[in-house]
Enzyme design. Structure first.
Site, PDB file in Angstrom:
ATOM      1  N   ASN A 134      -0.777   8.633  -8.038  1.00  0.00           N
ATOM      2  CA  ASN A 134      -2.146   8.889  -8.480  1.00  0.00           C
ATOM      3  C   ASN A 134      -2.570  10.220  -7.874  1.00  0.00           C
ATOM      4  O   ASN A 134      -2.877  10.291  -6.693  1.00  0.00           O
ATOM      5  CB  ASN A 134      -3.055   7.740  -8.004  1.00  0.00           C
ATOM      6  CG  ASN A 134      -4.524   8.019  -8.276  1.00  0.00           C
ATOM      7  OD1 ASN A 134      -4.862   8.955  -9.009  1.00  0.00           O
ATOM      8  ND2 ASN A 134      -5.396   7.214  -7.685  1.00  0.00           N
ATOM      9  N   SER A 187      -2.580   4.317   1.528  1.00  0.00           N
ATOM     10  CA  SER A 187      -1.842   5.029   2.577  1.00  0.00           C
ATOM     11  C   SER A 187      -0.352   4.680   2.607  1.00  0.00           C
ATOM     12  O   SER A 187       0.237   4.563   3.675  1.00  0.00           O
ATOM     13  CB  SER A 187      -2.498   4.809   3.938  1.00  0.00           C
ATOM     14  OG  SER A 187      -3.826   5.325   3.943  1.00  0.00           O
ATOM     15  N   HIS A 202      -9.722   1.845 -10.635  1.00  0.00           N
ATOM     16  CA  HIS A 202      -9.458   2.355  -9.284  1.00  0.00           C
ATOM     17  C   HIS A 202     -10.754   2.313  -8.464  1.00  0.00           C
ATOM     18  O   HIS A 202     -11.846   2.530  -9.008  1.00  0.00           O
ATOM     19  CB  HIS A 202      -8.922   3.781  -9.373  1.00  0.00           C
ATOM     20  CG  HIS A 202      -8.454   4.291  -8.047  1.00  0.00           C
ATOM     21  ND1 HIS A 202      -9.325   4.808  -7.118  1.00  0.00           N
ATOM     22  CD2 HIS A 202      -7.224   4.331  -7.482  1.00  0.00           C
ATOM     23  CE1 HIS A 202      -8.641   5.150  -6.034  1.00  0.00           C
ATOM     24  NE2 HIS A 202      -7.367   4.867  -6.230  1.00  0.00           N
ATOM     25  N   GLU A 248      -5.176  -2.730  -3.792  1.00  0.00           N
ATOM     26  CA  GLU A 248      -5.518  -1.565  -2.987  1.00  0.00           C
ATOM     27  C   GLU A 248      -6.724  -1.890  -2.105  1.00  0.00           C
ATOM     28  O   GLU A 248      -7.869  -1.727  -2.540  1.00  0.00           O
ATOM     29  CB  GLU A 248      -5.864  -0.377  -3.899  1.00  0.00           C
ATOM     30  CG  GLU A 248      -4.709   0.086  -4.761  1.00  0.00           C
ATOM     31  CD  GLU A 248      -4.801   1.578  -5.043  1.00  0.00           C
ATOM     32  OE1 GLU A 248      -3.847   2.283  -4.716  1.00  0.00           O
ATOM     33  OE2 GLU A 248      -5.838   2.034  -5.547  1.00  0.00           O
ATOM     34  N   LYS A 285      -5.173  11.890  -8.543  1.00  0.00           N
ATOM     35  CA  LYS A 285      -6.630  12.054  -8.449  1.00  0.00           C
ATOM     36  C   LYS A 285      -7.044  13.417  -9.014  1.00  0.00           C
ATOM     37  O   LYS A 285      -6.430  13.881  -9.966  1.00  0.00           O
ATOM     38  CB  LYS A 285      -7.085  11.851  -6.996  1.00  0.00           C
ATOM     39  CG  LYS A 285      -6.505  10.550  -6.425  1.00  0.00           C
ATOM     40  CD  LYS A 285      -7.114  10.108  -5.132  1.00  0.00           C
ATOM     41  CE  LYS A 285      -6.446   8.799  -4.708  1.00  0.00           C
ATOM     42  NZ  LYS A 285      -7.070   8.167  -3.570  1.00  0.00           N
TER      43      LYS A 285
HETATM   44  P1  PGA Z   1      -3.740   6.921  -0.765  1.00  0.00           P
HETATM   45  O1  PGA Z   1      -4.433   6.569  -2.170  1.00  0.00           O
HETATM   46  O2  PGA Z   1      -2.267   6.699  -0.948  1.00  0.00           O
HETATM   47  O3  PGA Z   1      -4.084   8.355  -0.526  1.00  0.00           O
HETATM   48  O4  PGA Z   1      -4.322   5.996   0.256  1.00  0.00           O
HETATM   49  C1  PGA Z   1      -4.032   5.449  -2.907  1.00  0.00           C
HETATM   50  C2  PGA Z   1      -4.831   5.353  -4.174  1.00  0.00           C
HETATM   51  O5  PGA Z   1      -6.005   5.752  -4.171  1.00  0.00           O
HETATM   52  O6  PGA Z   1      -4.330   4.877  -5.206  1.00  0.00           O
END
Ligand code: PGA
Length: 252
Positions: A9, A213, A95, A167, A11
């Site tokens: 992802n 994470s 999300h 998540e 973003k």
């Molecule tokens: P992250 O994000 O791996 O940076 O914690 C995960 C996500 O938002 O899908």
């Protein structure tokens, strides 16, 4: 029986040029990694370039959100028909950042899930509790409510592409990760809820990803667990070597 799925992802990062620089570096690193389905979810403006750059490879491309209508006066939105037309095969739905900043809720998640299934797009439906909810022992209640609304009216016979991403909101972008035990417990609970809503057969074949994470050094421990069928990766998916290492470690 459940093929692991490792999704990136991105973003609101990466221009088309940056996205193609990523795939140029990434594709050779995962050329032999066929144990998992690999999905990159770039921003809308980088979908076309990323699709072109991965054409003919085993890497799939998904969107980070979509609208549930086929078309209409919905300024700024992208429809499932439009994703189909360019060859995007997956979509993230609900999300936590969409829920937090863009008014997404369980009801719109349900509408989007139905639209994705109707149009043959693999839906990756995100659920998860906030820190306070976990501290108050409400994790299962939150997951139960999110799933019961998201899965309402879904036909089990048409739901086999469904993917759920667990998540925990407190683990997203924070460097905090659910311990493998916490994640496995939540995944087991989610699978039981899918069974209650859509039947045991579908629950057994539905992939449940962990997100929050995920890094190269924790991917193996998480992905080795029975009910964890892959990962949804934010920050650590922006670098090709890091994301490739997560894909590789997920097989360990
Ligand atoms: P992250 O994000 O791996 O940076 O914690 C995960 C996500 O938002 O899908």
């Amino acid at each position: 029986m459940r093929k692991p799925l490792i999704a990136a992802n991105w973003k609101m990062f990466k221009t088309p040029t940056e996205a193609v620089a990523f795939t140029d570096a990434f594709l050779p690193l995962v050329a032999s990694q066929t144990h998992a389905e690999i999905v990159l979810c770039p921003a809308m403006t980088s979908l076309a370039a990323t699709l072109a750059a991965t054409k003919g490879t085993h890497v799939h491309i998904g969107a980070q959100t979509m609208d549930w209508h086929d078309n209409g006066a919905y300024t700024g939105e992208t429809s499932p028909l439009m994703l189909n037309a360019i060859g995007a095969t997956h979509v993230l739905i609900g999300h936590s950042e969409r829920r937090q900043y863009f008014n997404e809720n369980d009801t719109t998640v349900n509408l989007k899930l139905k639209a994705a299934l109707a149009h043959g797009i693999v839906p990756i439906v995100c659920v998860g509790e906030h820190r306070k909810e976990r501290e108050e022992g409400l994790t299962n209640d939150v997951l139960k409510l999110q799933l019961s609304i998201a899965l309402e009216g879904i036909d089990p016979a048409a739901a086999s592409p469904l993917v759920i991403a667990y998540e925990p909101v407190w683990a997203i972008g924070t460097g905090l990760t659910a311990t493998p035990e916490m994640a496995e417990e939540a995944h087991k609970f989610i699978r039981a809820e899918i069974a209650a809503a859509l039947g045991h057969h579908l629950a057994a074949s539905t992939r449940i990803l962990y997100g929050g994470s995920v890094k190269p050094d924790n991917a193996a421990a998480l992905c080795s667990l029975n009910d964890i069928d892959g990962a949804l990766v934010g920050g650590a998916s922006l670098d090709p070597a890091s994301f490739a290492q997560i894909v590789i470690n997920s097989a360990a």
